[in-house]
Scaffold this active site. Structure first.
Site, PDB file in Angstrom:
ATOM      1  N   GLY A 301       0.602  -1.254  -0.315  1.00 53.62           N
ATOM      2  CA  GLY A 301       0.110  -0.128   0.236  1.00 53.62           C
ATOM      3  C   GLY A 301       0.484   1.804   0.048  1.00 53.62           C
ATOM      4  N   SER A 302       0.232   2.460   0.645  1.00 50.91           N
ATOM      5  CA  SER A 302       1.390   3.649   0.992  1.00 50.91           C
ATOM      6  C   SER A 302       1.769   3.987   1.126  1.00 50.91           C
ATOM      7  CB  SER A 302       0.348   4.753   0.984  1.00 50.91           C
ATOM      8  OG  SER A 302      -1.147   4.196   1.013  1.00 50.91           O
TER       9      SER A 302
END
Length: 599
Positions: A301-302
């Site tokens: 993810g981020s």
């Protein structure tokens, strides 16, 4: 008269025939004996030698106790304790009619927690054998009780049993041994030969009175070695406590925490939840034995957005103070939509990380050539092992294909389309925190003899610069702003902390499902980074599932405990003093006079 003459002449012929028959028979017997003797002595002498050895040769074994596993400060994580094994000589039992000692056998069965019928039947079925196990590795107290029963043919043999003082806290890392004291998981399996050593033995002959008459050979024992890990058990205990509490609180499927020294690559803590008790593995599901920190892979993810920012800075397509226009808050790439929740307008690189803007990250990714972006993802260690050499480590999933659409590059830039282990994520954030140098992770204490020996054997690249010092430091300061402005739950009182959250949807066959993974990776203290902490919470239930909600609080508490254990001085006040001085320097003489006059 003729008949009498004939009879008298035939007698000598009969005597001669008998004589020759006996002579031939004796010759055949003699030749048979010679052939048998030649066969035994020349062609197959081993059988008689073996028979002779069984009667006269004896072997005295010297057992070597398994080495200990220690943490970096010498605390014992795995030790061997003396135990005894119960064995039976069925022939002696049957010869002495010992099975009639019903009360004694009942007492033996009770103390061994076995059924008396099955126990005695097993002995009776093997009545001609000289050795069968009844129970392995019993306590000294039980052994003393069995001695007092005095059942003919029941004996005890000294052995050792592995004991793990830390229990479930370090279970996945240490692994365990089987009933024969052979390591089969974790450190126990990885360094089994080193921990086992080599037993010695003396071969000698005895005469009929049992006296030693000849020493045939002596093989010296090789003592087992201890293994000193890089783990700090104090930090390990803190990490496990906080992780276990979070997994239970958020009703997650599992979780992992790794703490690492950014300068040496030493892993100070590696723990998973749920865990198991290595001292009693009965009824434990096999899947709970795996070390999820190195085996399980997740879309990060981020937490990948700092890598995309660093890549753009390294290529030179943007500068640290560059402003990126993300309006109107969405874009289409090859018919697919990339968007932010709202139109964030013009953002600096720091703002892109603080707001976790997919639009901003996509524009940074598309500002560099495709191959350059992909090379950076491989350079940080995705798609390769981290160097721990732990059993079962996964290399993750990072596709090395020639064709990538712009949309695929965009999703890759914010952590979708690849899958990595918590250990790989730790290695990347180590490189960012230490100024751009990629180092191998190690589970062995760096200054130990074992570590030095392994470095000589594995002389391949120990470290590699993959980012410039300037750009790495710039991103570290941006990550501090992420925590200060966006992730208050990750803050550590008194320290400057930097990091990035990540929330990803778990992939299923044909797409994505409904389960999430919450992550947080960060470093501290920002003024002089020392350690990196990575937290992964897998499949949290309920309304809270974002990395900033489920993983960041664990990061904060683990980082706080690790900094205190390592006696790293707080640097939060230094920042406040620096900012105060900066504000003072900005004041003009007129401002000073005005305030003075007002007073």
């Amino acid at each position: 008269m003729k008949n009498k003459k004939t009879n008298s002449n035939s007698q000598p012929n009969t005597a001669a025939w008998r004589y020759y028959l006996v002579l031939v028979a004796v010759g055949i017997i003699y030749l048979g004996l010679m052939a048998r003797s030649a066969y035994i002595q020349v062609i197959e002498p081993e059988m008689l030698q073996a028979q002779g050895d069984m009667r006269s040769m004896r072997v005295a074994e010297k057992r070597v106790q398994r080495g200990s596993i220690l943490d970096r400060n010498g605390s014992e994580l795995a030790i061997s304790v003396p135990v005894e094994t119960v064995w039976a000589d069925p022939k002696i039992i049957m010869d002495n009619n010992a099975l009639t000692m019903t009360e004694h056998w009942q007492a033996l069965a009770d103390v061994l927690d076995q059924d008396i019928t099955q126990l005695t039947t097993r002995v009776a079925k093997n009545s001609r054998k000289r050795f069968i196990y009844l129970e392995r590795k019993i306590s000294p107290a039980i052994a003393t009780y069995i001695k007092q029963l005095k059942i003919p043919g029941i004996h005890l043999r000294k052995e050792s049993k592995r004991f793990y003082p830390t229990g479930e806290i370090s279970a996945h890392l240490l692994g365990f041994t089987n009933v024969d004291d052979k390591g089969i998981e974790g450190i126990e399996g990885m360094y089994d030969q080193l921990l086992t050593g080599k037993g010695g033995e003396k071969r000698f002959r005895k005469d009929a009175q049992g006296r030693k008459v000849e020493i045939i050979s002596v093989e010296q024992a090789e003592q087992a070695e201890d293994v000193t890990l890089s783990i700090d058990q104090r930090i390990q205990a803190i990490a496990y406590k906080e992780l276990k509490g979070a997994v239970q609180a958020f009703k997650a499927a599992s979780g992992s925490v790794i703490v690492a020294n950014i300068h040496t690559g030493e892993i100070l803590a590696m723990t998973n939840s749920p865990s198991y008790n290595p001292n009693n593995r009965r009824n434990t599901a096999i899947h709970r034995f795996r070390n999820r920190s190195i085996t399980d892979i997740y879309e990060p993810g981020s937490t990948m957005k700092p890598l995309t920012a660093l890549t753009a800075l390294e290529f030179g397509s943007v500068s640290p103070n560059e402003i990126i226009d993300t309006s109107p808050g969405w874009m289409r790439l090859g018919g697919r939509r990339v968007s932010d929740p709202i139109n964030r307008g013009k953002l600096s690189i720091e703002d892109i990380l603080v707001t976790s803007s997919n639009m901003g990250t996509t524009k940074l990714a598309l500002s560099v050539p495709k191959n350059y972006l992909l090379d950076k993802f491989f350079e940080v260690g995705f798609g390769e092992e981290t160097g721990t050499r732990l059993i079962g480590e996964s290399m993750g999933m990072m596709h090395d294909r020639s064709r990538w659409s712009q949309f695929e590059l965009a999703t890759l830039s914010w952590g979708a389309g690849l899958a990595i282990t918590p250990a790989q994520l730790t290695r990347f954030y180590m490189a960012v925190a230490n100024g751009g140098i990629k180092r191998k992770l190690t589970i062995i204490k760096a200054d130990s003899e074992l570590a030095k020996a392994e470095q000589k054997i594995s002389a391949d690249m120990q470290e590699e610069r993959i980012f410039s010092q300037k750009n790495s430091n710039a991103v570290v300061e941006m990550l501090e702003a992420v925590v200060d402005e966006h992730v208050p739950l990750a803050k550590v009182n008194g320290y400057r902390v930097g990091g990035k959250t990540g929330t990803s949807i778990k992939a299923v066959a044909g797409g994505y499902g409904n389960d999430y993974v919450g992550l947080f990776a960060g470093m501290a203290p920002i003024s002089k980074p020392e350690i990196v902490v990575v937290v992964v919470i897998n499949e949290p239930s309920g309304d809270l599932y974002h990395g900033g909600e489920v993983a960041a609080p664990v990061f904060s508490r683990v980082m706080k405990g690790a900094l205190r254990v390592l006696n790293i001085a707080p640097d939060g006040q230094e920042k406040q003093v620096a900012e105060s001085q900066k504000n003072t320097d900005k004041q003009t003489p007129l401002d000073t006079v005005s305030r003075g006059d007002h007073v």
